[in-house]
Scaffold this motif. Sequence first.
Motif, PDB file in Angstrom:
ATOM      1  N   ILE A   1       5.055  -8.617  -4.720  1.00 15.98           N
ATOM      2  CA  ILE A   1       5.238 -10.044  -4.512  1.00 15.98           C
ATOM      3  C   ILE A   1       6.345 -10.543  -5.437  1.00 15.98           C
ATOM      4  CG2 ILE A   1       4.146 -12.312  -4.612  1.00 15.98           C
ATOM      5  CD1 ILE A   1       3.173 -10.438  -2.376  1.00 15.98           C
ATOM      6  N   ASP A   2       7.306 -11.185  -4.869  1.00 13.44           N
ATOM      7  CA  ASP A   2       8.382 -11.766  -5.653  1.00 13.44           C
ATOM      8  C   ASP A   2       8.822 -13.057  -4.979  1.00 13.44           C
ATOM      9  OD1 ASP A   2       9.813 -10.921  -3.431  1.00 13.44           O
ATOM     10  OD2 ASP A   2      10.798  -9.265  -4.468  1.00 13.44           O
ATOM     11  N   LYS A   3       9.834 -13.673  -5.534  1.00 11.53           N
ATOM     12  CA  LYS A   3      10.328 -14.949  -5.032  1.00 11.53           C
ATOM     13  C   LYS A   3      10.792 -14.834  -3.584  1.00 11.53           C
ATOM     14  CE  LYS A   3      13.517 -18.582  -6.557  1.00 11.53           C
ATOM     15  NZ  LYS A   3      14.500 -18.937  -7.612  1.00 11.53           N
ATOM     16  N   THR A   4      11.522 -13.764  -3.274  1.00  7.85           N
ATOM     17  CA  THR A   4      12.054 -13.578  -1.927  1.00  7.85           C
ATOM     18  C   THR A   4      10.936 -13.404  -0.907  1.00  7.85           C
ATOM     19  OG1 THR A   4      14.083 -12.581  -2.797  1.00  7.85           O
ATOM     20  CG2 THR A   4      13.544 -12.154  -0.486  1.00  7.85           C
ATOM     21  N   THR A   5       9.911 -12.647  -1.271  1.00 15.40           N
ATOM     22  CA  THR A   5       8.785 -12.427  -0.362  1.00 15.40           C
ATOM     23  C   THR A   5       8.102 -13.746  -0.019  1.00 15.40           C
ATOM     24  OG1 THR A   5       8.407 -10.239  -1.315  1.00 15.40           O
ATOM     25  CG2 THR A   5       6.620 -11.197  -0.018  1.00 15.40           C
ATOM     26  N   LEU A   6       7.854 -14.573  -1.030  1.00 15.22           N
ATOM     27  CA  LEU A   6       7.234 -15.867  -0.783  1.00 15.22           C
ATOM     28  C   LEU A   6       8.106 -16.743   0.106  1.00 15.22           C
ATOM     29  CD1 LEU A   6       5.768 -16.713  -4.312  1.00 15.22           C
ATOM     30  CD2 LEU A   6       4.484 -16.161  -2.241  1.00 15.22           C
ATOM     31  N   MET A   7       9.408 -16.692  -0.091  1.00 12.51           N
ATOM     32  CA  MET A   7      10.319 -17.475   0.741  1.00 12.51           C
ATOM     33  C   MET A   7      10.278 -17.000   2.190  1.00 12.51           C
ATOM     34  SD  MET A   7      13.534 -17.869  -1.909  1.00 12.51           S
ATOM     35  CE  MET A   7      14.619 -18.697  -0.725  1.00 12.51           C
ATOM     36  N   GLU A   8      10.185 -15.696   2.389  1.00 13.49           N
ATOM     37  CA  GLU A   8      10.112 -15.151   3.745  1.00 13.49           C
ATOM     38  C   GLU A   8       8.816 -15.587   4.434  1.00 13.49           C
ATOM     39  OE1 GLU A   8      10.588 -11.000   3.010  1.00 13.49           O
ATOM     40  OE2 GLU A   8      12.780 -11.081   3.084  1.00 13.49           O
ATOM     41  N   TRP A   9       7.718 -15.482   3.720  1.00 14.17           N
ATOM     42  CA  TRP A   9       6.426 -15.889   4.295  1.00 14.17           C
ATOM     43  C   TRP A   9       6.413 -17.377   4.620  1.00 14.17           C
ATOM     44  CZ3 TRP A   9       2.912 -13.013   0.256  1.00 14.17           C
ATOM     45  CH2 TRP A   9       2.867 -11.641   0.583  1.00 14.17           C
ATOM     46  N   TYR A  10       6.955 -18.160   3.705  1.00 17.56           N
ATOM     47  CA  TYR A  10       6.935 -19.612   3.891  1.00 17.56           C
ATOM     48  C   TYR A  10       7.818 -20.029   5.063  1.00 17.56           C
ATOM     49  CZ  TYR A  10       7.007 -24.584   2.679  1.00 17.56           C
ATOM     50  OH  TYR A  10       6.880 -25.956   2.695  1.00 17.56           O
ATOM     51  N   SER A  11       9.003 -19.436   5.164  1.00 19.77           N
ATOM     52  CA  SER A  11       9.896 -19.790   6.279  1.00 19.77           C
ATOM     53  C   SER A  11       9.278 -19.398   7.605  1.00 19.77           C
ATOM     54  CB  SER A  11      11.270 -19.126   6.106  1.00 19.77           C
ATOM     55  OG  SER A  11      11.173 -17.711   6.133  1.00 19.77           O
ATOM     56  N   GLU A  12       8.571 -18.256   7.640  1.00 24.46           N
ATOM     57  CA  GLU A  12       7.896 -17.855   8.872  1.00 24.46           C
ATOM     58  C   GLU A  12       6.842 -18.890   9.258  1.00 24.46           C
ATOM     59  OE1 GLU A  12       5.814 -13.866  10.702  1.00 24.46           O
ATOM     60  OE2 GLU A  12       5.175 -14.541   8.715  1.00 24.46           O
ATOM     61  N   TYR A  13       6.115 -19.383   8.266  1.00 24.28           N
ATOM     62  CA  TYR A  13       5.090 -20.398   8.548  1.00 24.28           C
ATOM     63  C   TYR A  13       5.738 -21.675   9.086  1.00 24.28           C
ATOM     64  CZ  TYR A  13       0.974 -23.329   8.076  1.00 24.28           C
ATOM     65  OH  TYR A  13      -0.084 -24.176   8.363  1.00 24.28           O
ATOM     66  N   LEU A  14       6.813 -22.138   8.436  1.00 23.16           N
ATOM     67  CA  LEU A  14       7.485 -23.354   8.876  1.00 23.16           C
ATOM     68  C   LEU A  14       7.993 -23.226  10.303  1.00 23.16           C
ATOM     69  CD1 LEU A  14       9.690 -24.609   5.887  1.00 23.16           C
ATOM     70  CD2 LEU A  14       7.608 -25.635   6.781  1.00 23.16           C
ATOM     71  N   LEU A  15       8.631 -22.107  10.602  1.00 23.36           N
ATOM     72  CA  LEU A  15       9.212 -21.918  11.929  1.00 23.36           C
ATOM     73  C   LEU A  15       8.144 -21.767  12.998  1.00 23.36           C
ATOM     74  CD1 LEU A  15      12.131 -19.522  10.935  1.00 23.36           C
ATOM     75  CD2 LEU A  15      12.342 -21.895  11.718  1.00 23.36           C
ATOM     76  N   THR A  16       6.990 -21.253  12.625  1.00 21.28           N
ATOM     77  CA  THR A  16       5.905 -21.069  13.588  1.00 21.28           C
ATOM     78  C   THR A  16       5.123 -22.357  13.816  1.00 21.28           C
ATOM     79  OG1 THR A  16       5.664 -18.752  12.932  1.00 21.28           O
ATOM     80  CG2 THR A  16       3.823 -19.746  14.120  1.00 21.28           C
ATOM     81  N   HIS A  17       4.879 -23.118  12.743  1.00 21.18           N
ATOM     82  CA  HIS A  17       4.030 -24.300  12.839  1.00 21.18           C
ATOM     83  C   HIS A  17       4.803 -25.616  12.835  1.00 21.18           C
ATOM     84  CE1 HIS A  17       1.343 -21.111  11.305  1.00 21.18           C
ATOM     85  NE2 HIS A  17       0.398 -21.755  11.973  1.00 21.18           N
ATOM     86  N   GLY A  18       6.053 -25.579  12.411  1.00 20.33           N
ATOM     87  CA  GLY A  18       6.861 -26.797  12.392  1.00 20.33           C
ATOM     88  C   GLY A  18       6.485 -27.773  11.300  1.00 20.33           C
ATOM     89  N   LYS A  19       5.712 -27.331  10.316  1.00 18.03           N
ATOM     90  CA  LYS A  19       5.304 -28.189   9.214  1.00 18.03           C
ATOM     91  C   LYS A  19       4.862 -27.318   8.045  1.00 18.03           C
ATOM     92  CE  LYS A  19       0.511 -28.536  10.807  1.00 18.03           C
ATOM     93  NZ  LYS A  19      -0.598 -29.457  11.179  1.00 18.03           N
ATOM     94  N   ARG A  20       4.673 -27.960   6.890  1.00 19.63           N
ATOM     95  CA  ARG A  20       4.194 -27.253   5.704  1.00 19.63           C
ATOM     96  C   ARG A  20       2.750 -26.787   5.898  1.00 19.63           C
ATOM     97  NH1 ARG A  20       5.626 -30.794   0.302  1.00 19.63           N
ATOM     98  NH2 ARG A  20       7.887 -30.354   0.182  1.00 19.63           N
ATOM     99  N   PRO A  21       2.349 -25.734   5.140  1.00 21.56           N
ATOM    100  CA  PRO A  21       0.915 -25.417   5.053  1.00 21.56           C
ATOM    101  C   PRO A  21       0.181 -26.602   4.440  1.00 21.56           C
ATOM    102  CG  PRO A  21       2.256 -23.620   4.177  1.00 21.56           C
ATOM    103  CD  PRO A  21       3.181 -24.778   4.379  1.00 21.56           C
ATOM    104  N   GLU A  22      -1.105 -26.689   4.668  1.00 19.82           N
ATOM    105  CA  GLU A  22      -1.873 -27.823   4.164  1.00 19.82           C
ATOM    106  C   GLU A  22      -1.960 -27.834   2.641  1.00 19.82           C
ATOM    107  OE1 GLU A  22      -5.604 -28.606   6.024  1.00 19.82           O
ATOM    108  OE2 GLU A  22      -4.892 -27.998   8.003  1.00 19.82           O
TER     109      GLU A  22
END
Length: 224
Positions: free
Chosen positions: A12-33
């Motif tokens: 787990i590093d900064k890049t991994t978190l950014m990849e996971w977060y961008s995938e969530y945004l692009l899939t859901h169109g909003k931030r996680p709760e």
Amino acid sequence: MKNVNKTKAKPIDKTTLMEWYSEYLLTHGKRPESVYLFAKKHQLTESAFYDFFSGFDSLEQAYLVHFFDRSLELAAQIEHFQEMPAREKLLNLYFILFENFKLNRSLILLLLKGDLVQQHRLLRALKSRHKQFSQRLSFDNEDFFEKAPEFLKQFNGKSKEGVLWLHFVSVLEFWKKDDSLGFEKTDIYIEKTIDTGFDVVSNPIMNKVLDLGKFLWKEKFQMG
């Protein structure tokens, strides 16, 4: 960001978190709760997230800084880049940067879709990085900035870094609305405004982003 790798064995590093977060945004169109739910989804503790980011705001700011830094690294690989005149450095950097933006357009538009306050938060870290780059540029011909509209000079105390930043904001706003194939009109806008010493930014295109520029330079919201 492209090529998301969700393999659990991956450190787990900064890049991994950014990849996971961008995938969530692009899939859901909003931030996680919440950070807690986002971390739990990836089998992390909430504290592991905070080892890299203070929250979703700082994570989102990191994307534009990442693209800017990566583009600057690529530009620096161009032969004789360090010896180029300041205008050519700007042109090369911006062409590469907006090509990277094009590859991640859906993500960036999602991040930039909020109101002025939200856009201010997103641009905070990028503004600081852009200022660092601008301070290293040397313009031999001072009339480059003399041609800039008076309102540009007034907003930032006539500083070189301020004029360059507000110009960058105008390019970003233009790119967001560009509907030309390959966003070629943005390339033209970059070239024309830089080649003419920003003289072109006095046209109606710049007037459309004037409110954002004023907002970003208000004393109580000044970034960096």
